[in-house]
Design an enzyme around this catalytic site. Structure first.
Site, PDB file in Angstrom:
ATOM      1  N   ASP A 292       0.867  -1.168   0.000  1.00 22.35           N
ATOM      2  CA  ASP A 292       0.000   0.000   0.000  1.00 22.35           C
ATOM      3  C   ASP A 292       0.911   1.227   0.000  1.00 22.35           C
ATOM      4  O   ASP A 292       2.130   1.123   0.142  1.00 22.35           O
ATOM      5  CB  ASP A 292      -0.943  -0.032   1.229  1.00 22.35           C
ATOM      6  CG  ASP A 292      -2.155   0.869   1.019  1.00 22.35           C
ATOM      7  OD1 ASP A 292      -3.208   0.598   1.604  1.00 22.35           O
ATOM      8  OD2 ASP A 292      -2.042   1.833   0.236  1.00 22.35           O
ATOM      9  N   GLU A 501      -9.813   7.538   4.235  1.00 16.58           N
ATOM     10  CA  GLU A 501      -9.193   6.662   5.231  1.00 16.58           C
ATOM     11  C   GLU A 501      -8.591   7.419   6.407  1.00 16.58           C
ATOM     12  O   GLU A 501      -8.499   6.905   7.494  1.00 16.58           O
ATOM     13  CB  GLU A 501      -8.105   5.847   4.549  1.00 16.58           C
ATOM     14  CG  GLU A 501      -7.139   6.753   3.824  1.00 16.58           C
ATOM     15  CD  GLU A 501      -6.287   6.020   2.811  1.00 16.58           C
ATOM     16  OE1 GLU A 501      -6.278   6.507   1.682  1.00 16.58           O
ATOM     17  OE2 GLU A 501      -5.684   5.006   3.144  1.00 16.58           O
TER      18      GLU A 501
HETATM   19  C1  GLC Z   1      -4.003   4.350   0.161  1.00 15.75           C
HETATM   20  C2  GLC Z   1      -5.060   3.329   0.279  1.00 15.75           C
HETATM   21  C3  GLC Z   1      -5.150   2.401  -0.913  1.00 15.75           C
HETATM   22  C4  GLC Z   1      -4.809   3.159  -2.176  1.00 15.75           C
HETATM   23  C5  GLC Z   1      -3.371   3.624  -2.065  1.00 15.75           C
HETATM   24  C6  GLC Z   1      -2.889   4.369  -3.319  1.00 15.75           C
HETATM   25  O1  GLC Z   1      -3.375   4.672   1.346  1.00 15.75           O
HETATM   26  O2  GLC Z   1      -5.016   2.521   1.458  1.00 15.75           O
HETATM   27  O3  GLC Z   1      -6.474   1.876  -0.939  1.00 15.75           O
HETATM   28  O4  GLC Z   1      -4.962   2.300  -3.300  1.00 15.75           O
HETATM   29  O5  GLC Z   1      -3.206   4.492  -0.953  1.00 15.75           O
HETATM   30  O6  GLC Z   1      -3.488   5.630  -3.381  1.00 15.75           O
END
Ligand code: GLC
Length: 625
Positions: A292, A501
């Site tokens: 991630d 998030e």
């Molecule tokens: C983030 C998210 C993930 C996303 C990634 C790239 O922190 O957790 O879902 O695809 O970054 O942006």
């Protein structure tokens, strides 16, 4: 002059494995580690805007070209082509995976089709529809020059306090498993006899590489804490959270993203048993595992500047089974660290590097990005085209869940030819709220997309030309004092403001008191339909629930607000069913629907229709329509 034979890796008639073996045999350690790097947006360091040959495996399109924000797909394509051209100038000319978070359409670009977020799609239960959404999304990504999306999220949400609840299709693993059909839409479906569990993307330039995420247990953390700890026996983890990945792999998903969360106290990004022994061993996943965003650095909350820690994080992640690292803060530093870990401290074996690079090359060959000329892509006309808007409108219709329809007699469908109606609520005319997070910006601020239809606009379009529509976000006491005589009914749209998030959902899973008061004041005067625009169930105060005549969960519908009016005025029936149980009170969270004490207001699967009976709170599933 004698023809110079093209190297096998450049020959599209050679098998994938022949091409992988030939290419890796030509690569230096630095080039191999370059492939394991997916950087953020590429910034040209030259006055003429050109870019040094890129020795990396890919780049994240993020929010698109820096010069435009937001940018139309044509400008995205110019940016992507510039990056790709730079990569093709490198010694071996290995093309880039160009990724972006297209999680409900190509949502970061301007004027694209925005589909409902996953929780609304889970309510549709329609896997063919979800597949078609994948196809449309892939076309709009390709039109922007991109070939990879960090989607779908196949989290199984178990605690509705999770800030990313709306990115989950359901709390029910079986529903999530069925919704993985989006992968067949994004990547296309392989021909009969295609190698089992091998990555696949249809050729022709209309499909993209998909990414099932976040492996594993992201939706099952204790207390619904984002990036928290999923604590349970392995058997339950496999049954509830790993199961959807079986369907992703059987649909040849090319990439799987590791979760920020932990399992029984160990960070997933360093979890060798789950990443390597289970995912690559037991499940035979042949694609690549991507970290991630800065997930490596989070293994022990590495802070900038402490290189010793960083080396430990990088070694743990790569040895655990991470093949590609997304967004390292300093890509060159990551590459130096990994070269040192292989050549000096020998903490990371070359065999692990080769396994990672073979997986990356396998995905790139399977996806055909070596063989597709940069310009081979759909026209920008596919973006927000009539067909895609229709798919989005259909998905809004099918995502709506009717929770209450009248007290003594059905209240819906509403009369299109009423004399005068009142529309209220701060979600009735706000496209940013309607689309939710990951819409132009990650946190979905009230982005002015300039395309889309709000609920209010859709109501005005749907009602008869003699029907008067009055809109007040928060009806004044003056309006309310004469409401009983003025309006035949009211439609109130409220809910949650967008959050992603890292943003605390400021409203939490409940409405602010002043909003509850407004709803009750309107409903005391005029028969009222309450439409909830939210990423999850929100607490429904008993009095408010009692006073409104109609209640609909509309989730986060995206640009096509007319999908809502199609149903509330009776042109279509309700088919949506709750993908998650609806709690009576926030105090009940988190609810375990297997527990004997489970006592929701509405069960998973509840949803009324025009032809069905059932009272509020009975929890009985909707009669088949
Ligand atoms: C983030 C998210 C993930 C996303 C990634 C790239 O922190 O957790 O879902 O695809 O970054 O942006």
């Amino acid at each position: 002059m004698e023809e110079v034979p093209i190297p096998p890796y450049k020959n599209p008639n050679e098998s994938i494995e022949v091409r992988v073996e030939d290419l890796i045999s030509r690569m230096t350690l630095e080039e191999k580690i370059g492939q394991m790097t997916m950087m953020g947006r590429v910034k040209s360091k030259r006055s003429d805007g050109s870019i040094d040959p890129l020795i990396v495996g890919g780049a994240n399109g993020g929010r698109g070209p820096y010069e435009y924000d937001p940018a139309p797909v044509e400008k995205w394509a110019e940016m992507a082509d510039k990056w790709q051209e730079a990569a093709l100038k490198s010694r071996l000319g290995i093309p880039l995976m160009l990724g972006v978070d297209a999680v409900h359409g190509h949502n970061n670009a301007y004027r694209t089709t925005i589909f409902p977020h996953n929780i609304g799609l889970g309510a549709t239960g329609d896997e063919d529809l979800i597949r078609r959404i994948g196809e449309a999304t892939a076309m709009e990504l390709r039109a922007a020059g991109l070939n990879y999306t960090f989607a779908p999220c196949v989290a199984v949400v178990k605690d509705l306090r999770w800030n990313r609840c709306y990115e989950s299709y359901s709390e029910d693993t079986e529903i999530v498993r069925r919704m993985t059909s989006i992968i067949a839409g994004l990547q296309g479906s392989p021909p009969d006899g295609y190698e089992d569990k091998y990555p696949f993307v249809a050729r022709g330039g209309n499909n993209v590489i998909a990414c099932a995420k976040h492996f594993v247990g992201d939706g099952g953390t204790e207390g619904g804490i984002t990036e928290g700890d999923t604590k349970m026996e392995y058997e339950r983890l496999e049954r509830d959270h790993i199961a959807p990945y079986l369907d992703c792999i059987s649909q040849k998903v090319c990439t799987i993203m590791a979760s920020f969360s932990s399992y029984n106290g160990q960070k997933m990004h360093s979890h060798k048993f789950l990443l390597t022994d289970v995912l690559k061993g037991k499940l035979q996943f042949k694609g690549l595992i991507i970290s991630d965003w800065r997930g490596v650095e989070k293994i022990n909350q590495w802070k900038e500047g402490d290189d010793a820690d960083y080396y430990i994080c990088a070694a743990l992640a790569i040895n655990a089974g991470i093949d590609m690292v997304l967004g390292p803060p300093d890509p060159e530093n990551f590459q130096r660290a990994l070269v040192s870990l292989v050549e000096e401290s020998k903490v990371v074996p070359v065999s692990r590097i080769d396994d990672a690079v073979k997986r990356i090359l396998r995905v790139k060959f399977a996806a055909g990005i070596f063989d597709l000329p940069i310009s081979k892509r759909p026209s920008p006309d596919v973006v927000y085209c009539e067909m895609h808007r229709e798919i989005a409108r259909e998905s809004v219709r099918k995502s709506l869940v009717l929770l209450k329809n009248g007290k003594s007699k059905p209240f819906l469908p509403l009369d299109k030819n009423a004399r005068k109606i009142l529309v209220a609520g701060n979600h009735a005319n706000n496209l940013g709220y309607q689309c939710g997070a990951w819409s132009i910006y990650r946190n979905g601020e009230n982005a002015d997309r300039k395309n889309g239809i709000t609920i209010l606009e859709a109501i005005k379009e749907a009602v008869g030309h003699d029907t008067e529509v009055e809109f007040e976000i928060y009806p004044s006491s003056n309006t309310l004092s004469s409401a009983k005589d003025q309006f035949e009914y009211a439609i109130v749209a409220v809910g949650e403001r967008p959050y992603a998030e890292y943003l605390p959902s400021e409203t939490g899973p409940f409405l602010q008191p002043n909003i509850v008061d407004m709803i009750c004041s309107v409903a005391d005067k005029v028969p009222t339909l309450l439409i909830l625009i939210s990423g999850r169930p929100i607490e429904l105060k008993g009095e408010m629930l009692e006073k409104v005549e109609g209640l609909i969960a509309a989730w986060l519908p995206g640009t096509e607000g007319n999908g809502i009016t199609d149903v509330i005025f009776g042109d279509y029936d309700f088919v949506g069913k709750l993908p998650v149980a609806w709690f009576k009170s926030v105090d009940q969270l988190s609810m375990d629907h297997e527990a004997r004490t489970h006592d929701p207001l509405f069960q998973v699967g509840f949803g009324l229709g025009y032809g069905s009976e059932g009272e509020v709170g009975t929890g009985s599933p909707r009669l088949p329509i």
